[in-house]
Design a protein around this motif. Sequence first.
Motif, PDB file in Angstrom:
ATOM      1  N   UNK A  82       0.838  -1.185   0.000  1.00  0.00           N
ATOM      2  CA  UNK A  82       0.000   0.000   0.000  1.00  0.00           C
ATOM      3  C   UNK A  82       0.879   1.244   0.000  1.00  0.00           C
ATOM      4  N   UNK A  83       0.455   2.227  -0.745  1.00  0.00           N
ATOM      5  CA  UNK A  83       1.210   3.465  -0.832  1.00  0.00           C
ATOM      6  C   UNK A  83       0.717   4.427   0.239  1.00  0.00           C
ATOM      7  N   UNK A  84       1.630   4.891   1.065  1.00  0.00           N
ATOM      8  CA  UNK A  84       1.304   5.858   2.105  1.00  0.00           C
ATOM      9  C   UNK A  84       1.696   7.216   1.569  1.00  0.00           C
ATOM     10  N   UNK A  85       0.734   8.129   1.522  1.00  0.00           N
ATOM     11  CA  UNK A  85       0.993   9.430   0.920  1.00  0.00           C
ATOM     12  C   UNK A  85       1.187  10.493   1.981  1.00  0.00           C
ATOM     13  N   UNK A  86       1.828  11.559   1.579  1.00  0.00           N
ATOM     14  CA  UNK A  86       2.045  12.760   2.382  1.00  0.00           C
ATOM     15  C   UNK A  86       2.919  12.552   3.600  1.00  0.00           C
ATOM     16  N   UNK A  87       3.823  11.607   3.539  1.00  0.00           N
ATOM     17  CA  UNK A  87       4.804  11.448   4.607  1.00  0.00           C
ATOM     18  C   UNK A  87       5.989  12.354   4.301  1.00  0.00           C
ATOM     19  N   UNK A  88       6.646  12.883   5.320  1.00  0.00           N
ATOM     20  CA  UNK A  88       7.852  13.659   5.050  1.00  0.00           C
ATOM     21  C   UNK A  88       8.921  12.771   4.403  1.00  0.00           C
ATOM     22  N   UNK A  89       9.720  13.367   3.527  1.00  0.00           N
ATOM     23  CA  UNK A  89      10.734  12.565   2.834  1.00  0.00           C
ATOM     24  C   UNK A  89      11.854  12.111   3.756  1.00  0.00           C
ATOM     25  N   UNK A  90      11.885  12.604   4.988  1.00  0.00           N
ATOM     26  CA  UNK A  90      12.896  12.177   5.960  1.00  0.00           C
ATOM     27  C   UNK A  90      12.357  11.135   6.943  1.00  0.00           C
ATOM     28  N   UNK A  91      11.141  10.645   6.726  1.00  0.00           N
ATOM     29  CA  UNK A  91      10.542   9.702   7.665  1.00  0.00           C
ATOM     30  C   UNK A  91      11.152   8.313   7.536  1.00  0.00           C
ATOM     31  N   UNK A  92      10.994   7.518   8.571  1.00  0.00           N
ATOM     32  CA  UNK A  92      11.526   6.162   8.584  1.00  0.00           C
ATOM     33  C   UNK A  92      10.809   5.285   7.570  1.00  0.00           C
ATOM     34  N   UNK A  93       9.516   5.495   7.364  1.00  0.00           N
ATOM     35  CA  UNK A  93       8.768   4.704   6.399  1.00  0.00           C
ATOM     36  C   UNK A  93       9.306   4.917   4.989  1.00  0.00           C
ATOM     37  N   UNK A  94       9.558   6.159   4.626  1.00  0.00           N
ATOM     38  CA  UNK A  94      10.128   6.452   3.311  1.00  0.00           C
ATOM     39  C   UNK A  94      11.532   5.888   3.209  1.00  0.00           C
ATOM     40  N   UNK A  95      12.295   5.957   4.295  1.00  0.00           N
ATOM     41  CA  UNK A  95      13.653   5.417   4.299  1.00  0.00           C
ATOM     42  C   UNK A  95      13.644   3.911   4.072  1.00  0.00           C
TER      43      UNK A  95
END
Length: 96
Positions: free
Chosen positions: A2-15
């Motif tokens: 699932x794609x999680x939107x609107x997370x900061x690009x520095x978040x652990x999920x994006x990492x």
Amino acid sequence: MALVQRLPDTSLTVALASGGREHFGWGVDRHMTADVFDAINQNTRATGNWGKGKAPKLPAWPRPKPSKKAAKSDGPKKAGKRVSVAEIYRKFTARR
């Protein structure tokens, strides 16, 4: 996935989606800072007046290494292999 939107690009999920914990905190601003640092080093190396004629090797900004994705056994073996619509349909309709 699932794609999680609107997370900061520095978040652990994006990492974790980018390749692992070593990408944590690496947002657009940090990537741009590293690129500017490397560009200044290249410019210094190219335009410097070096006494013996050979420019020193200037270190690059340390970055996280991109992880290599494990090859899936379901997909084509090599890039560029043509797959028919019938083969795609069989993969989606196959009972597991």
